[in-house]
Motif scaffolding. Sequence first.
Motif, PDB file in Angstrom:
ATOM      1  N   LYS A 176       0.825  -1.195   0.000  1.00  0.00           N
ATOM      2  CA  LYS A 176       0.000   0.000   0.000  1.00  0.00           C
ATOM      3  C   LYS A 176       0.865   1.254   0.000  1.00  0.00           C
ATOM      4  O   LYS A 176       0.616   2.206  -0.764  1.00  0.00           O
ATOM      5  CB  LYS A 176      -0.905  -0.016   1.232  1.00  0.00           C
ATOM      6  N   ARG A 179       2.434   1.697  -3.393  1.00  0.00           N
ATOM      7  CA  ARG A 179       1.508   2.260  -4.390  1.00  0.00           C
ATOM      8  C   ARG A 179       1.350   3.766  -4.199  1.00  0.00           C
ATOM      9  O   ARG A 179       1.380   4.533  -5.170  1.00  0.00           O
ATOM     10  CB  ARG A 179       0.143   1.575  -4.266  1.00  0.00           C
ATOM     11  N   GLN A 275     -12.321   4.665  -0.275  1.00  0.00           N
ATOM     12  CA  GLN A 275     -11.407   3.806  -1.029  1.00  0.00           C
ATOM     13  C   GLN A 275     -11.712   3.857  -2.522  1.00  0.00           C
ATOM     14  O   GLN A 275     -10.805   3.915  -3.354  1.00  0.00           O
ATOM     15  CB  GLN A 275     -11.507   2.366  -0.518  1.00  0.00           C
ATOM     16  N   ALA A 279      -9.314   5.421  -5.465  1.00  0.00           N
ATOM     17  CA  ALA A 279      -8.901   4.573  -6.587  1.00  0.00           C
ATOM     18  C   ALA A 279      -9.194   5.266  -7.922  1.00  0.00           C
ATOM     19  O   ALA A 279      -8.394   5.189  -8.862  1.00  0.00           O
ATOM     20  CB  ALA A 279      -9.598   3.217  -6.507  1.00  0.00           C
ATOM     21  N   ARG A 347      -5.397  -1.651  -6.521  1.00  0.00           N
ATOM     22  CA  ARG A 347      -6.372  -0.753  -5.902  1.00  0.00           C
ATOM     23  C   ARG A 347      -7.796  -1.148  -6.284  1.00  0.00           C
ATOM     24  O   ARG A 347      -8.689  -1.213  -5.438  1.00  0.00           O
ATOM     25  CB  ARG A 347      -6.118   0.691  -6.347  1.00  0.00           C
TER      26      ARG A 347
END
Length: 378
Positions: A176, A179, A275, A279, A347
């Motif tokens: 995570k 990313r 989330q 994304a 993601r």
Amino acid sequence: MWDKWGMLRHRDWFVDAALAAAVIAFTVPTTLIGYSFSLWGGAPDALEIATGVITAAAMLVRRRTPWPAVVASAACACVTGQVVPMILAVFSMTAEHRVRRWQYVALALSVVYAVVDYRNPHTDHSVYLNVVRALTLIYLPAAVGTWVYAYRRLIRELRVGVREREEIAASEERRKIAREMHDTVTHAVTAMVLNAGMARDATESGEIRELTATIEDKGVQALGELRQLLTVLRREDGDLAEGTEAIARLVGEAQASGLKVDLHLDAPPGALPRQVSHACYRLVQEGLSNVRKHAPGSQVHVTCEVTGDQVAVSVVDTPDRGDPGGKPVRAAPSLGGGYGLAGIRERVSLAQGRFFSGPTPEGGFILAARLPLRSSHG
């Protein structure tokens, strides 16, 4: 300072030493005061003391193998008349080891116990009571030992499971963070390098000031996102940076750098889960960065719209053949290592969505995803 495992090893050694001392206490003093007896009658004191010492020493290796303690305790009972070492040995046999058919070993020790108890001049001579005591004081510790062994094995398995889950969680956190760092740094640095190249080729002072101001803004934005990421890591709560409300800013920055981009945004601010919104933002960011690197002269269409119970987001570039005489757009250098698309795919997968990327029939490229607004796990 001892670590946890060092303390456990020292504790085990202390327990084994205490059991060995207990065997000595039950055998040697009774021999010295003449309270012991032997099945064969009149055993030398030296033999009785040696048997007790050997049995005590066997307790020190009971965790490695149960058999020295089992055999020595049985011999000690026959030579000195002391049956307590057998109780300790049979418990260790099942608590520290998985002995196949331990019931037969316990039965043999029960026979020895009953015979020694019956021949003991200091107790009753009731066969019934001798047998009851033998079965109770041998089989009961053996049964308790099997429960202890199963409990310890369960605890070990739970600890292994916890460690594995911790390693998986740590790995997911590393991915995570990777990313977030990739998306933040790569996008910002790509835009800064692109604008720096344009500033080098610019001839008008006003244009140069505008481009350098853009570079400064992108640097400040990147530092802000990195600072927010570090804040989330320190607090272990907090929110991730941008969502769909920042997509318009990404498109505006791309247009300012010379890309031909149009936007269709139909996602009300705050209507998407955090989330999912993040994304979508990262997908658009990655798509525009890839266009800068690989197809800076393309016509780009960015779409983000809510339809029903899902949101569709895409970045599609199409080769622009309508203005062959237009000013060429500088291509940004490729700074990534191939992790961008993989990060976006992860993601989208974590948000339980569907991801697609690939060439289009018109010769361009599409980066798209559909993400549900509600988790399938409720």
